[in-house]
Design an enzyme around this catalytic site. Sequence first.
Site: not given
Ligand SMILES: NC(=O)c1ccc[n+]([C@@H]2O[C@H](COP(=O)([O-])OP(=O)(O)OC[C@H]3O[C@@H](n4cnc5c(N)ncnc54)[C@H](OP(=O)(O)O)[C@@H]3O)[C@@H](O)[C@H]2O)c1
Length: 282
Positions: A43, A73, A106, A18, A48, A13-16, A9
């Site tokens: 997130d 997590k 996690h 990380g 982290y 938000p669809a975007l956050g 219920g």
């Molecule tokens: N549950 C899990 O096991 C798990 C695992 C991994 C991640 N996560 C969560 O998912 C979040 C996102 O994952 P992630 O940070 O690994 O990968 P991601 O968001 O897919 O990619 C981040 C990379 O993309 C670049 N980027 C971001 N916006 C951009 C844009 N508009 N144009 C071009 N490049 C762009 C960033 O560089 P710049 O800084 O240059 O923009 C950074 O190098 C994490 O922060 C975390 O909260 C969870």
Amino acid sequence: MQNFAMNNGLEIPALGYGVFQMTSAEVIEHLPQALAAGYTHIDTANAYFNEVAVGQAVRASGTGREGLFVTSKLFPQSYPYEQCGRDIDATLERLGMDYLDLLLFHQPYGEYVAGWRAMEEAVRAGKVRSIGLSNFSAAKVQQILDVAEIVPAVLQVEAHPYWNQHELKSRLAGHGIVFEAWFPLGHGDKALLAEPVFDELAARYGKTNAQVILRWHLQEGNVTFPKTLDPQHMADNIDIFDFELTDDEMARINALPQHAYYSVPDEPPAFATAVNDYSQQV
Ligand SMILES: NC(=O)c1ccc[n+]([C@@H]2O[C@H](COP(=O)([O-])OP(=O)(O)OC[C@H]3O[C@@H](n4cnc5c(N)ncnc54)[C@H](OP(=O)(O)O)[C@@H]3O)[C@@H](O)[C@H]2O)c1
């Protein structure tokens, strides 16, 4: 900002934003920029090592807690029932918050079935509003569903156009579980960002390739929280609510070859069993 409805219920938000692989100093610098840019969803995770900084940055920004959606997590060392209750309290203490909007297990290892009862108790105690899982296979989600009095609201898994998770989604259809995509931009994979289909659609809509990918996620029903330290990317990533991909365009993206960047092993890798001291953060 668009919200998705969860099976309890509440809305998410669809975007956050990380904060994986961000140091505390980076969180202190960039999280307030994200909040100022309009992000309301954060997130983070025990693993982290930046929850203290997340709490500090939120307080320093002056953003009221009620307007935010904060996820953390727990790692497997926290799943044993009594430990789980203590570690939920420790998470709140590090963040300096009275409640979490969402708390996830996690990694799919250890005593997650026993720990789920502690997660449910945290909901009933008002410490956590929604609970969910991350990196769990359909079979391991089912183990939780078999004992759950509170069904997981969310499943956070690797998802991007190279790994659309349609099979996992179809196996879990019917439980109303919202999917969250980690690596939404392929962790910045230049090959993904440079796929010709994104060049074409970006030109058609006057958007960047990354915005087209994030729009695809939104229309797939995936919550995303792309990580960026770049203020322009931060602004771009939240500016995806004024255009819509057609069914045909969605199908073309979904026709990209499929492969994960990371396979979740059945048995715990060493990093998932290491007992860390999350109090050592700043
Ligand atoms: N549950 C899990 O096991 C798990 C695992 C991994 C991640 N996560 C969560 O998912 C979040 C996102 O994952 P992630 O940070 O690994 O990968 P991601 O968001 O897919 O990619 C981040 C990379 O993309 C670049 N980027 C971001 N916006 C951009 C844009 N508009 N144009 C071009 N490049 C762009 C960033 O560089 P710049 O800084 O240059 O923009 C950074 O190098 C994490 O922060 C975390 O909260 C969870």
